[in-house]
Design a protein around this motif. Sequence first.
Motif, mmCIF file in Angstrom:
data_model
loop_
_atom_site.group_PDB
_atom_site.id
_atom_site.type_symbol
_atom_site.label_atom_id
_atom_site.label_comp_id
_atom_site.label_asym_id
_atom_site.label_seq_id
_atom_site.Cartn_x
_atom_site.Cartn_y
_atom_site.Cartn_z
ATOM 1 N N ILE A 266 63.955 18.701 -13.492
ATOM 2 C CA ILE A 266 65.365 18.334 -13.817
ATOM 3 C C ILE A 266 64.430 16.576 -13.249
ATOM 4 O O ILE A 266 65.552 15.555 -14.533
ATOM 5 C CB ILE A 266 65.726 18.422 -11.791
ATOM 6 C CG1 ILE A 266 66.272 19.570 -12.316
ATOM 7 C CG2 ILE A 266 67.051 17.500 -12.181
ATOM 8 C CD1 ILE A 266 66.862 20.530 -11.690
ATOM 9 N N LEU A 267 64.074 15.928 -12.310
ATOM 10 C CA LEU A 267 63.854 14.549 -12.953
ATOM 11 C C LEU A 267 63.704 14.393 -13.859
ATOM 12 O O LEU A 267 63.834 12.807 -14.504
ATOM 13 C CB LEU A 267 62.657 13.824 -12.260
ATOM 14 C CG LEU A 267 62.090 12.575 -11.382
ATOM 15 C CD1 LEU A 267 64.052 12.284 -10.618
ATOM 16 C CD2 LEU A 267 61.425 12.691 -10.742
ATOM 17 N N ALA A 268 62.218 15.046 -15.080
ATOM 18 C CA ALA A 268 61.650 14.170 -15.936
ATOM 19 C C ALA A 268 62.564 14.221 -17.569
ATOM 20 O O ALA A 268 62.441 12.735 -17.442
ATOM 21 C CB ALA A 268 60.303 15.104 -16.340
ATOM 22 N N ILE A 269 63.868 14.865 -17.123
ATOM 23 C CA ILE A 269 64.969 14.494 -17.936
ATOM 24 C C ILE A 269 65.761 13.849 -17.934
ATOM 25 O O ILE A 269 66.055 12.640 -18.929
ATOM 26 C CB ILE A 269 65.217 15.889 -18.337
ATOM 27 C CG1 ILE A 269 64.586 16.889 -18.537
ATOM 28 C CG2 ILE A 269 66.485 16.050 -19.562
ATOM 29 C CD1 ILE A 269 64.393 18.699 -18.628
ATOM 30 N N GLY A 270 66.242 13.696 -16.526
ATOM 31 C CA GLY A 270 67.086 13.188 -15.955
ATOM 32 C C GLY A 270 66.483 11.626 -15.722
ATOM 33 O O GLY A 270 67.422 10.417 -17.089
ATOM 34 N N VAL A 271 65.873 10.587 -16.206
ATOM 35 C CA VAL A 271 64.954 9.359 -16.130
ATOM 36 C C VAL A 271 64.814 8.875 -17.659
ATOM 37 O O VAL A 271 63.976 7.565 -17.794
ATOM 38 C CB VAL A 271 64.055 8.904 -14.985
ATOM 39 C CG1 VAL A 271 64.418 9.960 -13.451
ATOM 40 C CG2 VAL A 271 62.837 10.422 -15.556
ATOM 41 N N THR A 272 64.724 9.533 -18.655
ATOM 42 C CA THR A 272 64.349 9.640 -19.056
ATOM 43 C C THR A 272 65.516 9.875 -21.231
ATOM 44 O O THR A 272 65.453 8.974 -22.142
ATOM 45 C CB THR A 272 63.427 9.856 -20.448
ATOM 46 O OG1 THR A 272 63.019 11.716 -19.906
ATOM 47 C CG2 THR A 272 61.946 9.990 -19.327
#
Length: 309
Positions: free
Chosen positions: A170-176
Amino acid sequence: MTTEATPPPQAAKASPRALARQRRRHSAARFWKQYRTHRAGLFGLTALVLFALIALTAPLTIGSDVQSVTDAPGGPLESPSAEFPLGTDQFGRSLLGLVVWGSRVSLLVGLLAAVLSVAIGALIGITAGHFRGWYATVLMRITDWFLVMPTLVLAIALATVMSRSLSTIILAIGVTTWPTTARLVRAQTLAVESRPYIERAKALGGGHGHIMSRHVLPNVMPLVLAQTTLIISSAILAEATLAFLGLGDPTVVSWGGLLQDAREAGAVSSGKWWYLVPPGIAIAVVALAFTLCGRAVESVLNPRLGVAR
């Protein structure tokens, strides 16, 4: 003797909160009336409601024991039959149950990642459009850097250096994936702040927080809503890609994880199509449904786009 007719008692004035609720109801009714004219949007919404019901009722209809490897009811890689409509995986688990259970993870990750992405983009876009100056210049240069960098490569890099879990995905997709939202929201913020009532609010002593929260945010929310529905489909595809590359959480079942398991089991070379097709179709249908809903919402909120119905 004549009697004068007494006028009926004047109805009590509605409170500001009641008036606000009434306006919201009217806006929602008007939005739904216009949304219903988009056939593609209705198809997408129907598909999403169906998938949501399947995901929510999975613990009752399928049960969590479908993930168990030790208690698998069938043999490895059995073809579709009356007992197993979509066949079994390499451990003998029912693929129908795995696809249904995997919808919970894929939809949840896609939704939360999209919300995180839109929240970051909206925050950066509103603040950059409001404050301007060197602050906006720095934020926009950072945004440009994220725009030119391949999103998938950045997500893979983050998922590689962090622990393998759903929160990492979730973090990897959200911050990119937030730069596009930031650009759109900043442009809308600049348009809103050029209106006369913003100048009146500043003259009456309205601070930065008041102007951004009470005047700018309500005007950019329709754009944020439309952008969210469009990003969810991209987030679901990104989650499936990361899981297919082996960067997902190995302890949970997702559509991308099923494709990765099929690749490891040699389903492609051995012709076990029932291991690949169901999760692939599920990913494609949900991504298409969110895209159709997003286009319909965008068309309703901004009729000048002239999206074909």
